[in-house]
Write a protein that holds these residues in place. Structure first.
Motif, PDB file in Angstrom:
ATOM      1  N   THR A  66     -10.704  -6.583  -1.136  1.00  0.00           N
ATOM      2  CA  THR A  66     -10.001  -6.182   0.078  1.00  0.00           C
ATOM      3  C   THR A  66      -8.871  -5.201  -0.182  1.00  0.00           C
ATOM      4  N   THR A  67      -8.053  -5.477  -1.189  1.00  0.00           N
ATOM      5  CA  THR A  67      -6.902  -4.599  -1.428  1.00  0.00           C
ATOM      6  C   THR A  67      -7.072  -3.745  -2.684  1.00  0.00           C
ATOM      7  N   VAL A  68      -8.319  -3.518  -3.075  1.00  0.00           N
ATOM      8  CA  VAL A  68      -8.582  -2.574  -4.159  1.00  0.00           C
ATOM      9  C   VAL A  68      -8.362  -1.149  -3.669  1.00  0.00           C
ATOM     10  N   ASP A  69      -8.903  -0.863  -2.480  1.00  0.00           N
ATOM     11  CA  ASP A  69      -8.702   0.451  -1.872  1.00  0.00           C
ATOM     12  C   ASP A  69      -7.315   0.519  -1.242  1.00  0.00           C
ATOM     13  N   PRO A  70      -6.730   1.705  -1.173  1.00  0.00           N
ATOM     14  CA  PRO A  70      -5.313   1.793  -0.809  1.00  0.00           C
ATOM     15  C   PRO A  70      -4.999   1.703   0.677  1.00  0.00           C
ATOM     16  N   GLU A  71      -5.984   1.828   1.555  1.00  0.00           N
ATOM     17  CA  GLU A  71      -5.660   1.954   2.978  1.00  0.00           C
ATOM     18  C   GLU A  71      -4.914   0.739   3.537  1.00  0.00           C
ATOM     19  N   ALA A  86      -0.948   0.451   4.673  1.00  0.00           N
ATOM     20  CA  ALA A  86      -0.596   0.063   6.040  1.00  0.00           C
ATOM     21  C   ALA A  86       0.442  -1.053   6.040  1.00  0.00           C
ATOM     22  N   ALA A  87       0.235  -2.059   5.191  1.00  0.00           N
ATOM     23  CA  ALA A  87       1.197  -3.161   5.120  1.00  0.00           C
ATOM     24  C   ALA A  87       2.537  -2.688   4.570  1.00  0.00           C
ATOM     25  N   ALA A  88       2.489  -1.861   3.523  1.00  0.00           N
ATOM     26  CA  ALA A  88       3.733  -1.357   2.936  1.00  0.00           C
ATOM     27  C   ALA A  88       4.509  -0.497   3.927  1.00  0.00           C
ATOM     28  N   GLU A 140      -9.666   6.412 -14.311  1.00  0.00           N
ATOM     29  CA  GLU A 140     -10.021   7.376 -13.268  1.00  0.00           C
ATOM     30  C   GLU A 140      -9.966   6.730 -11.885  1.00  0.00           C
ATOM     31  N   VAL A 141     -10.513   5.532 -11.773  1.00  0.00           N
ATOM     32  CA  VAL A 141     -10.471   4.822 -10.484  1.00  0.00           C
ATOM     33  C   VAL A 141      -9.024   4.574 -10.073  1.00  0.00           C
ATOM     34  N   PHE A 142      -8.224   4.126 -10.996  1.00  0.00           N
ATOM     35  CA  PHE A 142      -6.815   3.850 -10.708  1.00  0.00           C
ATOM     36  C   PHE A 142      -6.084   5.128 -10.293  1.00  0.00           C
ATOM     37  N   ASP A 143      -6.307   6.211 -11.013  1.00  0.00           N
ATOM     38  CA  ASP A 143      -5.671   7.487 -10.662  1.00  0.00           C
ATOM     39  C   ASP A 143      -6.031   7.901  -9.241  1.00  0.00           C
ATOM     40  N   ARG A 144      -7.294   7.744  -8.887  1.00  0.00           N
ATOM     41  CA  ARG A 144      -7.743   8.143  -7.548  1.00  0.00           C
ATOM     42  C   ARG A 144      -7.084   7.285  -6.469  1.00  0.00           C
ATOM     43  N   HIS A 145      -6.983   5.998  -6.719  1.00  0.00           N
ATOM     44  CA  HIS A 145      -6.382   5.116  -5.722  1.00  0.00           C
ATOM     45  C   HIS A 145      -4.877   5.364  -5.583  1.00  0.00           C
ATOM     46  N   LEU A 203      -0.773   8.275   1.647  1.00  0.00           N
ATOM     47  CA  LEU A 203      -0.675   7.397   2.818  1.00  0.00           C
ATOM     48  C   LEU A 203       0.712   6.797   3.017  1.00  0.00           C
ATOM     49  N   LEU A 204       1.448   6.570   1.932  1.00  0.00           N
ATOM     50  CA  LEU A 204       2.721   5.864   2.037  1.00  0.00           C
ATOM     51  C   LEU A 204       3.803   6.745   2.633  1.00  0.00           C
ATOM     52  N   ASP A 205       4.609   6.137   3.520  1.00  0.00           N
ATOM     53  CA  ASP A 205       5.791   6.826   4.027  1.00  0.00           C
ATOM     54  C   ASP A 205       6.796   6.994   2.892  1.00  0.00           C
ATOM     55  N   GLU A 206       7.659   7.957   3.045  1.00  0.00           N
ATOM     56  CA  GLU A 206       8.661   8.206   2.011  1.00  0.00           C
ATOM     57  C   GLU A 206       9.534   6.969   1.807  1.00  0.00           C
TER      58      GLU A 206
END
Length: 445
Positions: free
Chosen positions: A234-239, A243-245, A262-267, A274-277
């Protein structure tokens, strides 16, 4: 066997159910004294109490087998039985003839028969709910201002009171010997009180941005005391994490899915988009998976390196096992040096909780977090009841000033989350309120 049997580690309902299983008892098996919610004293014929012990052993074996077969979780039913050194079954219907004899003697001596009967019934016949009497005393006053002095003989009374009054802030003073009384008469400092768990209760803060719930977790992190835990997938992908953060919450990126650099870098790159400042997330790592652990924090160290490059990760949650003491102490120091100030462990057994307590004491005054994990609702790394874990260790946890307590596993509704934050969940067990500092909003990894 004797006519009275102490049973520690069983509720009243459990004791009564076991007593009902005794086949053809000679007489009643009655609860004579209730010392606490899980400590009772039985009275009856010695043979009947011995049979009660047999039924208890049968139930223990049954529950142990179910646990071994993973049919059920939680602590295995294993009460401690001890016979009292007495010759009569006090506080039992079996003592009714003695009450009647006492009244006869009182009448013959010209004493008040009603008063003699009342006193004799209190000593010989009536059930004594010691726990209820102590609680009633505490409710009539402010426990944090109350002192109870045990003048003896022996120390039994003080210990019984201490067990029931734990967490209320009441002061209990042992003065059972001349030496203890002499020490009190010359003492210059006030004796220590029991823990007062009300100090851990959440409070409502009124701010220009609206009302906020304040706990030790929110004071430490600046975030609300409701967490989005790591969960693969569920929380592997960053979306969902972003959203919660962005809503201000503690949100964990699940390390179980960060299987290559590579997977970690991409996420992480997507997270940064996606994250607000100013928003950050936490990384949930699986300690038992040596490949992932070595990749993320061991030899390859992709997470600390990414943090050093400015990635918005400010905490690490160590799940699926607890490191040994020396390794944990070294790890906490290293993570904090790497710019990861929030280090959390996720124990799922009583032994693991006590290991985290030892770690916290070793790194004091550095504050660490502990996310106690129950086995309900997908708690993959626990086979225990969350309530069992908390009631077994709460006092030890709260005695550690640099440990922030979070609970999760089966907390599926806002009302249930509120019960744990307020501490009211423990009332079902006849215990004082036991507030936690934060709750996890879904099943842990």
């Amino acid at each position: 066997a004797t006519p009275m049997l102490s049973v520690r580690g069983a509720t009243r309902a459990q004791v009564e159910a076991l007593a009902a299983r005794v086949n053809n008892p000679r007489g009643p098996i009655s609860i004579a004294v209730t010392n606490s919610a899980n400590h009772h004293v039985l009275s009856g014929f010695p043979d009947d109490l011995a049979a009660f012990g047999v039924e208890t052993a049968k139930e223990h074996r049954k529950q142990a087998r179910l646990r071994e077969e993973k049919v059920r979780g939680g602590a295995v039913f294993a009460p401690v039985l001890e016979y009292l050194d007495v010759t009569l079954p006090f506080h039992s219907p079996l003592m009714q003839p003695a009450v009647d004899r006492t009244v006869e003697w009182a009448r013959a001596c010209g004493f008040d028969e009603d008063r003699a009967r009342a006193l004799a019934e209190e000593v010989l016949l009536n059930h004594v709910d010691w726990a209820a009497r102590v609680r009633a005393t505490l409710e009539d006053t402010d426990p944090a201002k109350l002192w109870i002095v045990d003048l003896g003989p022996g120390t039994t009374l003080g210990k019984l009171i201490g067990h029931v009054a734990e967490g209320t802030g009441v002061g209990i003073v042992e003065a059972t010997t001349l030496a203890e009384r002499a020490a009190l008469s010359t003492a210059t400092d006030e004796p220590a009180r029991t823990q007062n768990w009300k100090v851990f209760a959440p409070r409502l803060a009124h701010t220009p941005a609206g009302d906020r719930l304040v706990t030790r977790f929110s004071k430490l992190t600046g975030k609300p005391p409701v967490l989005l835990p790591g969960m693969t997938p569920t929380t592997v992908d960053p979306e969902i994490v972003a959203a919660a953060a962005n809503a201000g919450y503690w949100a964990e990126l699940a390390g179980g899915g960060q299987v290559t650099a590579e997977v970690f870098d991409r996420h992480v790159a997507r997270l940064e988009e996606l994250l607000d400042e100013g928003r950050t997330v936490e990384f949930n790592a699986m300690f038992m998976d040596r490949y992932l652990w070595n990749l993320q924090f061991g030899s390859t160290r992709i997470v600390p390196k990414k943090r050093a490059s400015g990635a918005p990760i400010d905490g690490v949650v160590i799940s699926a096992g607890v490191p040994e003491l020396d390794e944990a102490v070294e790890l906490i120091a290293k993570l904090r040096k790497d710019g990861l100030p929030y280090v959390s462990f996720k124990p799922g057994t009583v032994d693991q909780i006590r290991q985290v307590i030892r770690i916290a004491k070793a790194v004091a005054p550095t504050v660490i977090l502990m996310q106690v994990e129950g086995g309900a609702a997908g708690g993959h790394h626990s086979w225990e009841s969350l309530d069992d874990l908390l009631t077994s260790t709460y006092a030890e946890v709260r005695a550690c000033d640099n440990l922030v307590l979070v609970a999760g596993g089966g907390i599926g509704t806002p009302d249930r989350a509120a019960d744990y934050l307020s501490g009211q969940w423990s009332r079902a067990y006849g215990l004082p309120d036991m507030p936690v500092d934060g709750v996890r909003s879904s099943a842990p990894p």
